[in-house]
Design a protein around this motif. Structure first.
Motif, PDB file in Angstrom:
ATOM      1  N   GLY A   9       0.809  -1.204   0.000  1.00  0.00           N
ATOM      2  CA  GLY A   9       0.000   0.000   0.000  1.00  0.00           C
ATOM      3  C   GLY A   9       0.848   1.262   0.000  1.00  0.00           C
ATOM      4  O   GLY A   9       0.518   2.246  -0.660  1.00  0.00           O
ATOM      5  N   LEU A  10       1.958   1.214   0.781  1.00  0.00           N
ATOM      6  CA  LEU A  10       2.856   2.371   0.780  1.00  0.00           C
ATOM      7  C   LEU A  10       3.471   2.583  -0.605  1.00  0.00           C
ATOM      8  O   LEU A  10       3.565   3.720  -1.090  1.00  0.00           O
ATOM      9  CB  LEU A  10       3.958   2.176   1.826  1.00  0.00           C
ATOM     10  CG  LEU A  10       3.541   2.272   3.297  1.00  0.00           C
ATOM     11  CD1 LEU A  10       4.725   1.967   4.192  1.00  0.00           C
ATOM     12  CD2 LEU A  10       2.991   3.662   3.599  1.00  0.00           C
ATOM     13  N   ASN A  11       3.903   1.484  -1.230  1.00  0.00           N
ATOM     14  CA  ASN A  11       4.490   1.596  -2.569  1.00  0.00           C
ATOM     15  C   ASN A  11       3.462   2.131  -3.577  1.00  0.00           C
ATOM     16  O   ASN A  11       3.779   2.995  -4.413  1.00  0.00           O
ATOM     17  CB  ASN A  11       5.010   0.231  -3.037  1.00  0.00           C
ATOM     18  CG  ASN A  11       6.261  -0.185  -2.296  1.00  0.00           C
ATOM     19  OD1 ASN A  11       7.029   0.666  -1.826  1.00  0.00           O
ATOM     20  ND2 ASN A  11       6.481  -1.486  -2.170  1.00  0.00           N
ATOM     21  N   ALA A  12       2.230   1.629  -3.488  1.00  0.00           N
ATOM     22  CA  ALA A  12       1.199   2.074  -4.419  1.00  0.00           C
ATOM     23  C   ALA A  12       0.869   3.552  -4.208  1.00  0.00           C
ATOM     24  O   ALA A  12       0.741   4.325  -5.160  1.00  0.00           O
ATOM     25  CB  ALA A  12      -0.056   1.218  -4.249  1.00  0.00           C
ATOM     26  N   SER A  13       0.742   3.964  -2.949  1.00  0.00           N
ATOM     27  CA  SER A  13       0.434   5.367  -2.665  1.00  0.00           C
ATOM     28  C   SER A  13       1.575   6.279  -3.110  1.00  0.00           C
ATOM     29  O   SER A  13       1.351   7.389  -3.601  1.00  0.00           O
ATOM     30  CB  SER A  13       0.162   5.552  -1.167  1.00  0.00           C
ATOM     31  OG  SER A  13      -0.968   4.815  -0.762  1.00  0.00           O
ATOM     32  N   SER A  14       2.813   5.793  -2.952  1.00  0.00           N
ATOM     33  CA  SER A  14       3.965   6.586  -3.380  1.00  0.00           C
ATOM     34  C   SER A  14       3.962   6.777  -4.899  1.00  0.00           C
ATOM     35  O   SER A  14       4.212   7.889  -5.400  1.00  0.00           O
ATOM     36  CB  SER A  14       5.253   5.904  -2.928  1.00  0.00           C
ATOM     37  OG  SER A  14       6.380   6.622  -3.390  1.00  0.00           O
ATOM     38  N   LYS A  15       3.659   5.685  -5.603  1.00  0.00           N
ATOM     39  CA  LYS A  15       3.612   5.803  -7.064  1.00  0.00           C
ATOM     40  C   LYS A  15       2.448   6.685  -7.505  1.00  0.00           C
ATOM     41  O   LYS A  15       2.553   7.440  -8.474  1.00  0.00           O
ATOM     42  CB  LYS A  15       3.509   4.416  -7.693  1.00  0.00           C
ATOM     43  CG  LYS A  15       4.779   3.581  -7.513  1.00  0.00           C
ATOM     44  CD  LYS A  15       4.634   2.176  -8.039  1.00  0.00           C
ATOM     45  CE  LYS A  15       5.909   1.367  -7.815  1.00  0.00           C
ATOM     46  NZ  LYS A  15       5.758  -0.024  -8.278  1.00  0.00           N
ATOM     47  N   ASN A  16       1.333   6.598  -6.802  1.00  0.00           N
ATOM     48  CA  ASN A  16       0.199   7.446  -7.121  1.00  0.00           C
ATOM     49  C   ASN A  16       0.571   8.922  -6.939  1.00  0.00           C
ATOM     50  O   ASN A  16       0.232   9.776  -7.762  1.00  0.00           O
ATOM     51  CB  ASN A  16      -0.987   7.081  -6.237  1.00  0.00           C
ATOM     52  CG  ASN A  16      -2.285   7.735  -6.699  1.00  0.00           C
ATOM     53  OD1 ASN A  16      -2.413   8.135  -7.858  1.00  0.00           O
ATOM     54  ND2 ASN A  16      -3.255   7.840  -5.799  1.00  0.00           N
ATOM     55  N   LEU A  17       1.306   9.205  -5.859  1.00  0.00           N
ATOM     56  CA  LEU A  17       1.757  10.579  -5.635  1.00  0.00           C
ATOM     57  C   LEU A  17       2.737  11.014  -6.727  1.00  0.00           C
ATOM     58  O   LEU A  17       2.754  12.184  -7.126  1.00  0.00           O
ATOM     59  CB  LEU A  17       2.405  10.694  -4.261  1.00  0.00           C
ATOM     60  CG  LEU A  17       1.442  10.710  -3.066  1.00  0.00           C
ATOM     61  CD1 LEU A  17       2.200  10.559  -1.755  1.00  0.00           C
ATOM     62  CD2 LEU A  17       0.630  12.001  -3.063  1.00  0.00           C
ATOM     63  N   ASP A  18       3.560  10.072  -7.200  1.00  0.00           N
ATOM     64  CA  ASP A  18       4.481  10.403  -8.300  1.00  0.00           C
ATOM     65  C   ASP A  18       3.706  10.811  -9.552  1.00  0.00           C
ATOM     66  O   ASP A  18       4.058  11.785 -10.233  1.00  0.00           O
ATOM     67  CB  ASP A  18       5.384   9.212  -8.613  1.00  0.00           C
ATOM     68  CG  ASP A  18       6.421   8.962  -7.527  1.00  0.00           C
ATOM     69  OD1 ASP A  18       6.671   9.897  -6.741  1.00  0.00           O
ATOM     70  OD2 ASP A  18       6.970   7.845  -7.486  1.00  0.00           O
ATOM     71  N   VAL A  19       2.662  10.041  -9.869  1.00  0.00           N
ATOM     72  CA  VAL A  19       1.848  10.345 -11.052  1.00  0.00           C
ATOM     73  C   VAL A  19       1.155  11.693 -10.883  1.00  0.00           C
ATOM     74  O   VAL A  19       1.142  12.533 -11.799  1.00  0.00           O
ATOM     75  CB  VAL A  19       0.824   9.221 -11.308  1.00  0.00           C
ATOM     76  CG1 VAL A  19      -0.143   9.614 -12.419  1.00  0.00           C
ATOM     77  CG2 VAL A  19       1.540   7.929 -11.659  1.00  0.00           C
ATOM     78  N   ILE A  20       0.581  11.924  -9.712  1.00  0.00           N
ATOM     79  CA  ILE A  20      -0.102  13.199  -9.455  1.00  0.00           C
ATOM     80  C   ILE A  20       0.898  14.346  -9.532  1.00  0.00           C
ATOM     81  O   ILE A  20       0.618  15.402 -10.120  1.00  0.00           O
ATOM     82  CB  ILE A  20      -0.793  13.163  -8.086  1.00  0.00           C
ATOM     83  CG1 ILE A  20      -1.920  12.132  -8.095  1.00  0.00           C
ATOM     84  CG2 ILE A  20      -1.327  14.544  -7.720  1.00  0.00           C
ATOM     85  CD1 ILE A  20      -2.538  11.879  -6.728  1.00  0.00           C
ATOM     86  N   GLY A  21       2.078  14.163  -8.953  1.00  0.00           N
ATOM     87  CA  GLY A  21       3.093  15.207  -9.003  1.00  0.00           C
ATOM     88  C   GLY A  21       3.525  15.525 -10.423  1.00  0.00           C
ATOM     89  O   GLY A  21       3.737  16.700 -10.769  1.00  0.00           O
ATOM     90  N   ASN A  22       3.640  14.488 -11.261  1.00  0.00           N
ATOM     91  CA  ASN A  22       3.996  14.725 -12.658  1.00  0.00           C
ATOM     92  C   ASN A  22       2.889  15.483 -13.385  1.00  0.00           C
ATOM     93  O   ASN A  22       3.158  16.367 -14.203  1.00  0.00           O
ATOM     94  CB  ASN A  22       4.263  13.391 -13.354  1.00  0.00           C
ATOM     95  CG  ASN A  22       4.738  13.579 -14.785  1.00  0.00           C
ATOM     96  OD1 ASN A  22       5.828  14.076 -15.029  1.00  0.00           O
ATOM     97  ND2 ASN A  22       3.901  13.193 -15.740  1.00  0.00           N
ATOM     98  N   ASN A  23       1.629  15.160 -13.078  1.00  0.00           N
ATOM     99  CA  ASN A  23       0.516  15.894 -13.674  1.00  0.00           C
ATOM    100  C   ASN A  23       0.564  17.361 -13.275  1.00  0.00           C
ATOM    101  O   ASN A  23       0.399  18.254 -14.109  1.00  0.00           O
ATOM    102  CB  ASN A  23      -0.819  15.279 -13.256  1.00  0.00           C
ATOM    103  CG  ASN A  23      -1.074  13.925 -13.888  1.00  0.00           C
ATOM    104  OD1 ASN A  23      -0.467  13.572 -14.896  1.00  0.00           O
ATOM    105  ND2 ASN A  23      -1.961  13.154 -13.295  1.00  0.00           N
ATOM    106  N   VAL A  24       0.776  17.608 -11.978  1.00  0.00           N
ATOM    107  CA  VAL A  24       0.812  18.992 -11.503  1.00  0.00           C
ATOM    108  C   VAL A  24       1.973  19.743 -12.139  1.00  0.00           C
ATOM    109  O   VAL A  24       1.840  20.908 -12.537  1.00  0.00           O
ATOM    110  CB  VAL A  24       0.912  19.020  -9.965  1.00  0.00           C
ATOM    111  CG1 VAL A  24       1.133  20.443  -9.468  1.00  0.00           C
ATOM    112  CG2 VAL A  24      -0.351  18.434  -9.339  1.00  0.00           C
ATOM    113  N   ALA A  25       3.123  19.080 -12.271  1.00  0.00           N
ATOM    114  CA  ALA A  25       4.293  19.736 -12.850  1.00  0.00           C
ATOM    115  C   ALA A  25       4.053  20.132 -14.295  1.00  0.00           C
ATOM    116  O   ALA A  25       4.633  21.120 -14.778  1.00  0.00           O
ATOM    117  CB  ALA A  25       5.507  18.817 -12.756  1.00  0.00           C
ATOM    118  N   ASN A  26       3.201  19.384 -15.021  1.00  0.00           N
ATOM    119  CA  ASN A  26       2.952  19.662 -16.433  1.00  0.00           C
ATOM    120  C   ASN A  26       1.618  20.344 -16.675  1.00  0.00           C
ATOM    121  O   ASN A  26       1.111  20.346 -17.799  1.00  0.00           O
ATOM    122  CB  ASN A  26       3.007  18.354 -17.235  1.00  0.00           C
ATOM    123  CG  ASN A  26       4.424  17.852 -17.411  1.00  0.00           C
ATOM    124  OD1 ASN A  26       5.174  18.378 -18.224  1.00  0.00           O
ATOM    125  ND2 ASN A  26       4.786  16.848 -16.626  1.00  0.00           N
TER     126      ASN A  26
END
Length: 451
Positions: A9-26
């Protein structure tokens, strides 16, 4: 097993945050598409197991799915900024750059086409349209006459060298001669171009020779009898037709139908007789005109222009004032490229300093059956894969292709508000998974503490 679930769950949430962060950055990247982390649960079961009460062992990242929804379109002041309103991708390609190649040598595509929704294009030093990654835009190339034919997509080059001159070959002259005008033939006959009492009306047109030099041609209309007019012509002040004594002679005589005054070649007693090129009677209102080499007012000499077709078949003789309603010719001087415009079908129109416009090419778009299967390469570029399928190519606006909007760009389709809410949710999910690990640790601590 609690540690396993919590860690996944921690790994999945971390990857989800990575995807969200990439969306926000772009969120401010033109042509960028948002992504969504998609997850799947995990179960441990023996092959052919029949248990119905298996407890899951966590979650894994199933896919990062790209969302190819339409972004907002914002206008700019750059005519080479392009936005696709609807489906489709621009096709771009890397090119092999040979430093020893001759100037204006056509580039060689280095690899297969790639695809983008970012329409921030510019013109490079060789006239090719390229993006910020120095990849050239692909489409159909127009020939020297501006004719575009569907073909294999190639790099589009603007005609930065300019446009060659074209000698005049046709003139359309539409006018009305006042039927109430008096006969103006002088007692001695002929015409005096410096005496306006020897002719009724005049009009001028600028022609061009093969070098693009302008030649001022003036037409004089002299009423010689009821419904009959002689047409004289001069080039840079010199009569186009003279007799043996050097006196000006008419190039044509127009007889208008006496009962209608309309089209002189439509019957009813009308006709157009011409005297150049052997003479004769025109059946369609067109007469041959040859302009000899002349000297312009600045002292330079022009080349002869032969075989010009002068069309006076749409002239009339009505009881109203003289007026020219159409005066066009198809020659022009040399011109330099001064701008381009792109219509919604992708046709690139080049505008030149001599007032001419000519198609320079047409942009070709590509669509895919499964755009989510495209592989992102960075720099707003995607590559085709087996999952995406082969591209279907066509011009903008045809089939299911979107249309182009020039002077505009497609913004990122990232919904910043939704991404910030998703970020809060993902953060809480991360904290909750961390709490499951803490709880499992407390349970094990209790077991170890038993005496």
């Amino acid at each position: 097993m609690g540690f396993q679930q919590g860690l996944s769950g921690l790994n999945a949430s971390s990857k989800n945050l990575d995807v969200i962060g990439n969306n926000v950055a772009n969120a401010g990247t033109f042509g960028a598409k948002s992504s969504r982390a998609e997850f799947a649960d995990m179960y441990a079961a023996a092959m052919n197991g029949t248990g119905a009460n298996n407890i899951g062992i966590g979650v894994n990242l199933a896919a990062v799915a790209q969302q190819f929804t339409q972004g907002n379109i914002t206008t700019t002041e750059n005519p080479l900024d392009l936005a696709i309103n609807g489906a489709g991708f621009f096709q771009v390609a890397d090119v092999a750059r040979d430093p020893n190649a001759a100037p204006n040598t056509a580039p060689t595509m280095d690899g297969p086409p790639m695809y983008t929704r970012n329409g921030q294009f510019k013109v490079n030093r060789n006239g090719y349209i390229e993006n910020n990654q120095k990849q050239v835009l692909l489409g159909y190339v127009a020939d020297a006459n501006g004719v575009i034919a569907p073909q294999q997509a190639r790099p589009i080059q603007l005609p930065t060298a300019g446009i060659n001159p074209q000698a005049t070959t046709g003139i359309d002259l539409e006018f009305n001669l006042d039927s109430r005008s008096a006969i103006t033939v002088p007692a001695t006959g002929g015409i005096n171009f410096n005496d306006p009492t020897t002719f009724n009306n005049a009009t001028s047109v600028t022609l061009f020779d093969a070098m693009g030099q302008d030649v001022a041609v003036t037409y004089y209309f002299q009423k010689t009898a009821a419904n009959t007019w002689d047409v004289y012509a001069t080039a840079n002040g010199n009569s186009l037709m003279t007799n043996g004594a050097g006196d000006a002679m008419p190039v044509a005589t127009i007889n208008y139908p006496p009962t209608s005054g309309g089209n002189p070649t439509a019957g009813g007693g009308g006709s157009i007789a011409y005297y150049m090129g052997g003479g004769g009677t025109s059946l369609d209102g067109r007469i041959p005109i040859d302009v000899p080499a002349t000297v312009r007012p600045d002292g330079s000499s022009t080349l002869p222009i032969a075989g010009i077709q002068l069309n006076m078949g749409n002239s009339t003789q009505y009881g109203t004032t003289f007026g020219v309603t159409d005066l066009t010719q198809n020659g022009f001087a040399a011109g330099q490229l001064v701008g381009v415009s792109i219509d919604n079908s992708g046709v690139i129109m080049a505008r030149f300093s001599n007032g001419q416009s000519r198609p320079a090419g047409q942009i070709e778009l590509a669509t895919f059956r499964n755009p989510q299967g495209l592989q992102p390469l960075g720099g707003n570029i995607w590559a085709a894969t087996y999952a995406s399928g082969d591209p279907t190519v066509s011009t903008p606006g045809s089939g299911n292709m979107g249309v182009l909007q020039a002077g505009a760009l497609e913004e990122s389709n990232v919904d910043l508000t939704a991404e910030l809410v998703n970020m809060i949710t993902a953060q809480r999910a991360y904290q909750a998974n961390a709490q499951t690990i803490r709880t499992q640790d407390q349970v094990l601590q209790t077991l170890v503490s038993l005496r």
